[in-house]
Design an enzyme around this catalytic site. Structure first.
Site, PDB file in Angstrom:
ATOM      1  N   CYS A  44      29.262  36.612  35.451  1.00  0.00           N
ATOM      2  CA  CYS A  44      30.575  37.204  35.130  1.00  0.00           C
ATOM      3  C   CYS A  44      30.676  37.631  33.671  1.00  0.00           C
ATOM      4  CB  CYS A  44      31.692  36.226  35.462  1.00  0.00           C
ATOM      5  SG  CYS A  44      31.468  35.396  37.042  1.00  0.00           S
ATOM      6  N   HIS A  63      38.639  41.229  38.791  1.00  0.00           N
ATOM      7  CA  HIS A  63      37.389  40.714  38.220  1.00  0.00           C
ATOM      8  C   HIS A  63      36.175  41.368  38.885  1.00  0.00           C
ATOM      9  CE1 HIS A  63      34.479  38.236  36.388  1.00  0.00           C
ATOM     10  NE2 HIS A  63      34.556  37.159  37.142  1.00  0.00           N
TER      11      HIS A  63
END
Lengths: 182, 393
Positions: B83, B337
């Site tokens: 991420c 995200h």
């Protein structure tokens, strides 16, 4: 279907059977594997190729520690040179730059550090009911992450005493380890 | 080392993007960034693609995007750090310019997560840690890893699930003011509290969504930045660190050591007082993959005292007008995200904030001229922090 391996394969095959049947019919009748997106209606090409991945993982370097599960013991690796204990076990001690490890059986007793309940499961665990995963600090000071066998997770708290079990996991039928309240 | 400026930014609409493939989505952001910089593809020396992939079909995203965007035969590579891929890619682009290797670099972060089903994505992200020792036998999930931090933090400091939900309420509020955000609706604490558990004590409304999206930056050396813009934003400093792959090898579960190390590195290099970083920044992004992540992140970054982070949230001190505005683009929670795009998208928004051209209702007052981006990969497995400034270093 003796263990989880074939059981899981059949479960996953079953899970994808109906949606794939639909795409198969559409492809047969329309000539292309194109279906409307379920949320937006946008045209989506459904991959006609499937990729199946099952890794083959070398464990020669940690075999004594894996093998100890068959004896009902969870083992860490202890560096014969500096005494550092590694769990998960590893073959090499980067601190000493030597690869001289001995089997160190971990204490089965410890205290709960933290935990969660897995409600939304990964694909390969979808055949399970909600399960509790926790981290327990053993008497040796080593942390171990594993499932916790408890009916009511509301009874858990930080510091609750736990006991390690090494055995075949029910239904999956291969040896792993979990904790039970002591 | 040369100074590096950001001279153009672009971002796609984040969300469930069944209308676009990977390259089309990337182009949406690249085109906007080129327009913003008044640049053409011919100005780009080399490019970096931030993409985690695995859930999407193209295994060589950098060449697919290079061909689609007319960049070929220029060289581009994929950079991956879970991420934190977005800031990792930006750091690589920065280094190419700082070292003198290139003058103008395009950084594009892109992710097409919805090419796979949700259970498959849950599986793939759940494997992001130590596959063999923590997933194979125990089936952890991404919310599950963070939930173990949430449990430990709440037990130790007395924060409640309502406190966690207040982070979601704030971030949805700012997302509703961001036309590019995945979620366009505000939510209440009650709605959040009544959402179902995904990994107790983390609920669905505590969680960032599975998002498709892209974001792009045009980076330029101090020697050529003036060709593109009169108001560049400068990358002042970087900090980075990693955590252990096995969560069991960590000592407590109330913060990420990797964020502490990375932020102190960035602060030291930028001359920021690590004991009081709040007074240096107008606005910050804190990696809020889950609401608990924003709370512990504030403590790790030194923006709040450890154990008191949730009190700042309770007192609405992290809204614009409070002590320190946090995630006023909607954060991962509200804006979305798209793994590889997330860090790049943070920079896009902080640049607009510092240039005082953020969307109506979510422009932070800019008086100090500095902003902080914090991008976490996995569960503290990778951390990148970047300090941006209006003034040239």
């Amino acid at each position: 279907m003796k263990t989880v391996i074939l059981k899981l394969k059949r479960f996953l095959d079953g899970l994808f059977e109906d949606p794939l049947k639909l795409v198969d019919d559409v492809t047969d009748s329309s000539g292309l594997p194109v279906v409307p997106d379920q949320k937006t209606g946008d045209p989506i090409w459904v991959d006609v190729r499937e990729i199946r991945m099952r890794y083959t993982i070398p464990i020669k370097g940690v075999y004594p520690y894996i093998d100890s599960l068959r004896k009902g013991r969870l083992a860490a690796a202890k560096c014969r040179s500096c005494g550092k204990i590694y769990f998960p076990p590893q073959k090499d001690c980067p601190r000493c730059r030597v690869s001289d490890m001995e089997v160190h059986y971990l204490s089965p007793e410890g205290e709960l550090v933290t935990w969660t309940v897995i409600n939304v499961k990964p694909l390969s665990f979808m055949h399970h009911k909600d399960y509790v995963v926790g981290i327990v600090r053993l008497r040796d000071g080593i942390n171990v992450l594993a499932w916790i066998d408890i009916d009511d997770p509301a009874k858990l708290d930080v510091g609750v005493r736990m006991r390690l079990v090494v055995d075949k996991r029910p239904d999956e039928n291969y040896i792993t380890y979990w904790f039970k309240p002591a | 080392m040369r100074n590096v400026a950001i001279v153009g930014v672009g971002i796609s609409r984040y969300g469930y993007r069944s209308d676009s493939n990977l390259a089309e989505l990337a182009w949406e952001a690249i085109n906007e960034a080129l327009n913003d910089a008044g640049a053409g593809v011919e100005d780009i020396d080399t490019y970096i693609v931030g993409n985690t992939g695995v859930w999407s079909s193209e295994p060589l995203p950098a060449v697919v995007i290079g061909e689609y965007a007319g960049l070929q035969p220029k060289n581009g590579i994929r950079v991956e750090a879970a991420c934190a891929t977005g800031l990792a890619a930006t750091r690589t682009g920065y280094s190419l310019i700082a070292s003198g290797e290139a003058d103008v670099v395009l950084v594009v972060g892109v992710e097409k997560m919805n090419e796979s089903t949700t259970p498959q994505v849950v599986e793939l992200i759940g494997r992001a840690g130590n596959y063999f020792w923590e997933f194979e036998n125990f089936g952890l999930t991404f919310p599950g890893y963070y939930a173990m931090y949430a449990t430990a933090y709440m037990k130790r400091y007395g924060a409640t699930e309502e406190d966690l939900c207040m982070v979601a309420v704030k971030n949805h509020h700012y997302a509703s003011l961001n036309p590019k955000a995945h979620f366009q609706k505000r939510i209440t604490v009650e709605e959040c509290m009544s959402s179902r558990y995904v990994a107790w004590p983390i609920k669905l409304y505590d969680s960032s969504p599975i998002t498709d999206g892209a974001a792009a930056l045009i980076l330029a050396s101090e020697d050529v930045a003036g060709k593109f813009t009169d108001s560049p934003i400068w990358i002042r400093s970087w900090g980075y660190a990693n955590g252990t792959s096995n969560l069991s090898r960590r000592s407590d579960f109330i913060g990420f050591e990797s964020t502490v190390v990375a932020s102190r590195m960035a602060y030291r290099r930028a001359g920021i007082d690590p004991d009081n970083p709040v007074k240096f920044f107008d606005v910050v992004t804190v990696h809020d993959a889950f609401t608990i992540a924003e709370i512990i992140g504030m403590g790790d970054l030194g923006l709040a005292k450890r154990g008191e982070e949730y009190k700042l949230v309770r007192e609405e001190q992290t809204y614009i007008g409070g002590l320190i505005p946090v995630n006023v683009d909607g954060g991962l929670k509200g804006k979305g995200h798209p793994i590889g795009a997330t860090g790049v998208g943070m920079i896009v928004d902080l640049v607009k904030q510092l240039q005082q051209r953020a969307d109506k209702g979510r422009q932070a007052p800019i008086s100090k001229g500095m902003a902080l981006a914090h991008n976490v990969g996995g569960t503290g497995h990778y951390v990148f922090t970047a300090v941006l400034s209006v003034d040239k270093p």
